[in-house]
Design a protein around this motif. Structure first.
Motif, short mmCIF file in Angstrom:
data_model
loop_
_atom_site.label_atom_id
_atom_site.label_comp_id
_atom_site.label_asym_id
_atom_site.label_seq_id
_atom_site.Cartn_x
_atom_site.Cartn_y
_atom_site.Cartn_z
N PRO A 14 51.61 36.55 41.79
CA PRO A 14 50.93 35.27 41.77
C PRO A 14 49.43 35.42 41.53
N VAL A 15 48.91 34.57 40.65
CA VAL A 15 47.48 34.56 40.37
C VAL A 15 47.00 33.12 40.49
N ALA A 16 45.70 32.96 40.47
CA ALA A 16 45.11 31.62 40.53
C ALA A 16 43.97 31.56 39.53
N CYS A 17 43.75 30.39 38.97
CA CYS A 17 42.68 30.19 38.01
C CYS A 17 41.33 30.57 38.64
N GLY A 18 40.55 31.38 37.90
CA GLY A 18 39.25 31.79 38.42
C GLY A 18 38.25 30.67 38.49
N GLY A 19 38.56 29.53 37.85
CA GLY A 19 37.62 28.41 37.89
C GLY A 19 37.94 27.36 38.92
N CYS A 20 39.24 27.00 39.03
CA CYS A 20 39.61 25.90 39.92
C CYS A 20 40.65 26.28 40.96
N GLY A 21 41.23 27.48 40.87
CA GLY A 21 42.22 27.90 41.84
C GLY A 21 43.63 27.45 41.53
N ARG A 22 43.84 26.83 40.38
CA ARG A 22 45.19 26.40 40.01
C ARG A 22 46.12 27.61 39.98
N PRO A 23 47.28 27.51 40.62
CA PRO A 23 48.14 28.69 40.72
C PRO A 23 48.79 29.08 39.40
N ARG A 24 49.15 30.38 39.34
CA ARG A 24 49.96 30.97 38.27
C ARG A 24 49.29 30.93 36.90
N THR A 25 47.98 30.97 36.88
CA THR A 25 47.25 31.15 35.63
C THR A 25 45.89 31.74 35.98
N GLU A 26 45.49 32.77 35.24
CA GLU A 26 44.21 33.40 35.54
C GLU A 26 43.04 32.53 35.16
N LEU A 27 43.23 31.70 34.13
CA LEU A 27 42.19 30.77 33.72
C LEU A 27 42.85 29.62 32.97
N CYS A 28 42.71 28.41 33.50
CA CYS A 28 43.32 27.25 32.85
C CYS A 28 42.44 26.80 31.68
N GLU A 29 43.03 26.01 30.79
CA GLU A 29 42.31 25.56 29.60
C GLU A 29 41.11 24.69 29.96
N GLU A 30 41.25 23.86 30.98
CA GLU A 30 40.15 22.98 31.37
C GLU A 30 38.93 23.77 31.82
N CYS A 31 39.16 24.80 32.63
CA CYS A 31 38.04 25.61 33.11
C CYS A 31 37.45 26.45 31.98
N ALA A 32 38.31 26.97 31.11
CA ALA A 32 37.83 27.76 29.98
C ALA A 32 36.91 26.94 29.09
#
Length: 238
Positions: A14-32
């Motif tokens: 399990p990972v979380a977005c480095g920008g918003c903490g959304r689970p199961r993605t290292e970086l979501c499109e919105e934060c990118a």
């Protein structure tokens, strides 16, 4: 296939977005997308003496701030690629086109030895390597020249004001033995993950100019960062 693979990896590790903490993605499109503000010339206030022209990819706020902190302090090393891509865009904006002036030499501002040991990596150097790779993919000759060293201990910069940071860093950096040779035949671009007061980049510029006296502001020494404080990230200050 890539999407399915990321889903499987997310279930197992399990990972979380480095920008918003959304689970199961290292970086979501919105934060990118926060890194796509467009590189701009930035200037801190007050501007330290000797600071070269600096370009930044994005303001240091919201998801961008979270990403940089995740990479630097929490070991989210997978973010180095996207942060390096943003840094590469800032380098291009500042370096321009200089014909046959040689390759771009990305010189990262070094972290304090104690900080590097505690984190287990040097964030600026890692992002610089990713930026150089991105520049080469785009047809620009570029390499990392990590020639700066700290010649004395410095205090933690957190909580220090602009003047205190300048005093803390004054004379702290030097080009390592043999480093001048690595800087021959290229255009130096100082790089870092973040610009706040500009004290670190001004000190790095002083050290480079001591090794290469021709690298004054008018001769082409430039700097680039992933992000700058919102107050410095102004559209119309060119």
């Amino acid at each position: 296939m890539r999407g399915w693979w990321q889903e499987i990896v997310g279930l197992v590790l399990p990972v979380a977005c480095g920008g918003c903490g959304r689970p199961r993605t290292e970086l979501c499109e919105e934060c990118a997308s926060g890194l796509e503000a467009g590189p701009r010339r930035v200037r801190p206030t007050p501007e330290p003496a000797g600071l070269p022209a600096v370009h930044a990819a994005a303001p240091y706020e919201n998801a961008v701030r979270a990403m940089l902190l995740a990479h630097k302090e929490r070991g989210a090393l997978g973010l180095a690629g996207v942060l390096g891509g943003a840094l590469a865009a800032a380098v291009r904006a500042g370096a321009g086109h200089a014909g046959d002036a040689g390759p771009l030499l990305l010189v990262p501002v070094p972290s304090a030895r104690r900080a590097t040991a505690g984190r287990g990596h040097d964030p600026a150097r890692r992002i610089a390597a990713a930026a150089a790779a991105e520049l080469r993919r785009g047809g620009t000759r570029a390499r990392v020249s990590a020639v700066l060293r700290q010649r004395r201990a410095v205090a933690d910069q957190v909580g220090l004001g602009a003047r205190e940071r300048q005093a803390n860093l004054a004379g702290a950096l030097v080009v390592a033995d043999g480093g001048r040779r690595l800087l021959d035949g290229g255009r130096v671009v100082l790089v870092d993950d973040l610009l706040t007061t500009g004290s670190s980049l001004a000190e790095a510029a002083r050290a480079i100019r001591g090794a290469r006296p021709g690298d004054g502001p008018e001769e082409g020494l430039r700097a680039a960062v992933v992000a700058a404080s919102p107050s410095a990230f102004e559209i119309n200050r060119n």
